[in-house]
Design a protein around this motif. Structure first.
Motif, PDB file in Angstrom:
ATOM      1  N   SER A 116       0.994  -1.212  -0.145  1.00  0.00           N
ATOM      2  CA  SER A 116       0.211   0.492   0.340  1.00  0.00           C
ATOM      3  C   SER A 116       1.088   0.725   0.426  1.00  0.00           C
ATOM      4  CB  SER A 116      -0.746   0.111   1.010  1.00  0.00           C
ATOM      5  OG  SER A 116      -1.609  -1.000   1.526  1.00  0.00           O
ATOM      6  N   GLU A 118       0.869   5.771  -2.900  1.00  0.00           N
ATOM      7  CA  GLU A 118      -0.484   5.899  -2.984  1.00  0.00           C
ATOM      8  C   GLU A 118      -1.195   5.406  -3.897  1.00  0.00           C
ATOM      9  OE1 GLU A 118       1.768  10.310  -4.259  1.00  0.00           O
ATOM     10  OE2 GLU A 118       3.102   8.695  -4.198  1.00  0.00           O
ATOM     11  N   GLY A 119      -0.512   3.912  -4.699  1.00  0.00           N
ATOM     12  CA  GLY A 119      -2.305   2.976  -5.099  1.00  0.00           C
ATOM     13  C   GLY A 119      -1.404   2.023  -3.991  1.00  0.00           C
ATOM     14  N   HIS A 120      -1.635   0.761  -4.600  1.00  0.00           N
ATOM     15  CA  HIS A 120      -1.130  -0.284  -4.753  1.00  0.00           C
ATOM     16  C   HIS A 120       0.070  -0.764  -5.919  1.00  0.00           C
ATOM     17  CE1 HIS A 120      -5.375  -1.824  -2.267  1.00  0.00           C
ATOM     18  NE2 HIS A 120      -4.659  -0.976  -1.672  1.00  0.00           N
ATOM     19  N   LYS A 159     -10.948   3.741  -5.570  1.00  0.00           N
ATOM     20  CA  LYS A 159     -10.555   3.841  -4.428  1.00  0.00           C
ATOM     21  C   LYS A 159      -8.937   4.868  -4.628  1.00  0.00           C
ATOM     22  CE  LYS A 159     -13.375   0.745  -2.506  1.00  0.00           C
ATOM     23  NZ  LYS A 159     -13.732  -0.293  -0.686  1.00  0.00           N
ATOM     24  N   LYS A 160      -8.332   3.731  -5.210  1.00  0.00           N
ATOM     25  CA  LYS A 160      -6.424   4.239  -5.008  1.00  0.00           C
ATOM     26  C   LYS A 160      -5.852   4.407  -6.711  1.00  0.00           C
ATOM     27  CE  LYS A 160      -4.811   3.518  -1.049  1.00  0.00           C
ATOM     28  NZ  LYS A 160      -3.863   4.112  -0.230  1.00  0.00           N
ATOM     29  N   TRP A 162      -3.780   5.938  -9.037  1.00  0.00           N
ATOM     30  CA  TRP A 162      -2.366   6.012  -9.744  1.00  0.00           C
ATOM     31  C   TRP A 162      -2.348   7.144 -10.226  1.00  0.00           C
ATOM     32  CZ3 TRP A 162       1.772   4.770  -7.160  1.00  0.00           C
ATOM     33  CH2 TRP A 162       1.885   3.541  -6.780  1.00  0.00           C
TER      34      TRP A 162
END
Ligand SMILES: [Zn+2]
Ligand SMILES: [Zn+2]
Length: 376
Positions: A116, A118-120, A159-160, A162
């Motif tokens: 985890s 800033e994104g996955h 949700k995440k 980039w």
């Protein structure tokens, strides 16, 4: 459940189709072919040069938010004949630390991690846990410092997402993520599938071409050269109120990575092919894509394949050989430039550029290659 009836009849039909050409040599093969004679020594050479290893990437176990134990997951992978599987629990290498990496039957299980940031961020070939919750760059640096490979997971997941497209130091990105395709874009199909049938045939209805993700990939390829595209299953074996949503069994067929490896099936060989992009992504749930090849050739000589650089010269062609009929689209620098139908095709290469192929089958996406990079 109508699964056994539907799938077994399809399977039988597929078997008959597979056996026919074997019995008949080339006679039945070129029905839909374009302009490639058969047999083709160049393709034979390409096939013997590398060994194909088929596997699933991006899987969660009980060590994070998945429901399957490592042993259960490995057993499903082996049952499906997968050569390898890369486990990626959130922010932990626990399966590796507990000695679960290695062969489980015939399947090589490798352990990476989904970090985890800033994104996955998917990290492979790492020896120690990488701290979570950091900005992208220190995360990426920590992965590469130890010789690891880093891939941006589901870059456009709501949700995440980039957002920082000035990133450096990553190996590649997911060009398709099955969980995102199933839950974000096809949640109604997913629920209907779970309630009504559970068959592979209806699961294939989820498949969408991830237009915006592919657009991003093409932009990245244009801006910074090789960026490896992979397909992530993102399988969790989710259970909600007694229902199995997107079980491991289905997601492991929905998207697979077909690597061209040198020599034996080892951790080093898998990560070498993955790092170099010597692979294609396929929705094997539609039809087994094993045996597909995309090569650069001149006359009978193979000069390179996916993930490789090939110097342009007069007479250079790109050949596609499919294990079954499909509709092919050749992309040059992100733009579709030629379309063919059938199970073989050869495209003249007029100059340098980034060439990749997409194949659909009966209108559904089937295969995405990594590019062949033609240089001056
Ligand atoms: Zn994720
Ligand atoms: Zn995940």
């Amino acid at each position: 459940m109508n699964k056994p009836l539907t799938w077994s009849s399809l399977f039988l039909a597929k078997k008959v189709l597979l056996v026919l050409p074997l019995l008949s040599g080339c006679v039945f093969l070129p029905v839909e072919s374009q302009d490639v004679p058969c047999p083709d020594p160049a393709v034979e050479a390409a096939i013997s040069g590398y060994r194909e290893a088929v596997g699933v990437i991006h899987v969660h176990s009980v060590y994070s938010d998945g429901t399957g134990t490592v042993e259960q997951i490995a057993a499903i992978a082996e049952q499906q004949g997968l050569d390898f599987l890369i486990l990626t629990d959130h922010n932990t290498l626990r399966a590796k630390q507990e000695g679960k990496e290695g062969f489980h039957g015939k399947t090589l299980l490798l352990v990476g991690s989904e970090i985890s940031s800033e994104g996955h961020y998917l990290a492979f070939r790492i020896k120690e846990d990488v701290p979570q919750g950091k900005k992208f760059q220190p995360t990426s640096d920590a992965v590469t410092a130890g010789g690891g490979l880093g891939f941006i997971a589901h870059p456009l997941w709501h949700k995440k997402r980039w957002e920082h497209w000035g990133l450096h130091g990553f190996t590649g990105m997911e060009i398709y993520n099955a969980a995102q395709d199933a839950t974000e874009e096809n949640s109604v199909s997913l629920i209907l599938w779970t309630l009504l049938t559970g068959s592979d045939v209806s699961a294939s209805r989820w498949l969408d071409r991830p237009d915006r993700t592919l657009e991003l990939w093409d932009r990245y390829l244009a801006d910074r050269g090789p960026v490896v595209g992979i397909g992530g299953a993102d399988a969790h074996g989710l259970k909600r109120v007694g229902l199995r949503l997107g079980p491991y069994e289905t997601l492991f067929k929905l998207v697979r990575n077909h690597l061209l490896i040198s020599g034996e099936l080892t951790e080093a060989a898998v990560y070498d092919a993955l790092g170099k992009g010597r692979l294609f992504v396929a929705h094997d749930i539609l039809a087994d894509a094993r045996g597909f090849r995309f090569t650069a050739v001149k006359e009978d000589k193979v000069l390179g394949t996916m993930g490789e650089k090939v110097r342009w010269e007069p007479g250079l062609r790109l050949r596609a050989n499919l294990p079954g009929p499909g509709e092919m689209t050749l992309f040059l620098d992100g733009r579709p430039v030629e379309k063919r139908r059938g199970r073989e095709a050869a495209f003249d290469v007029k100059g340098k550029g980034i060439y990749r192929l997409e194949v659909t089958r009966k209108g559904l996406p089937w295969i995405y290659t990594n590019p062949i990079y033609v240089t001056e």
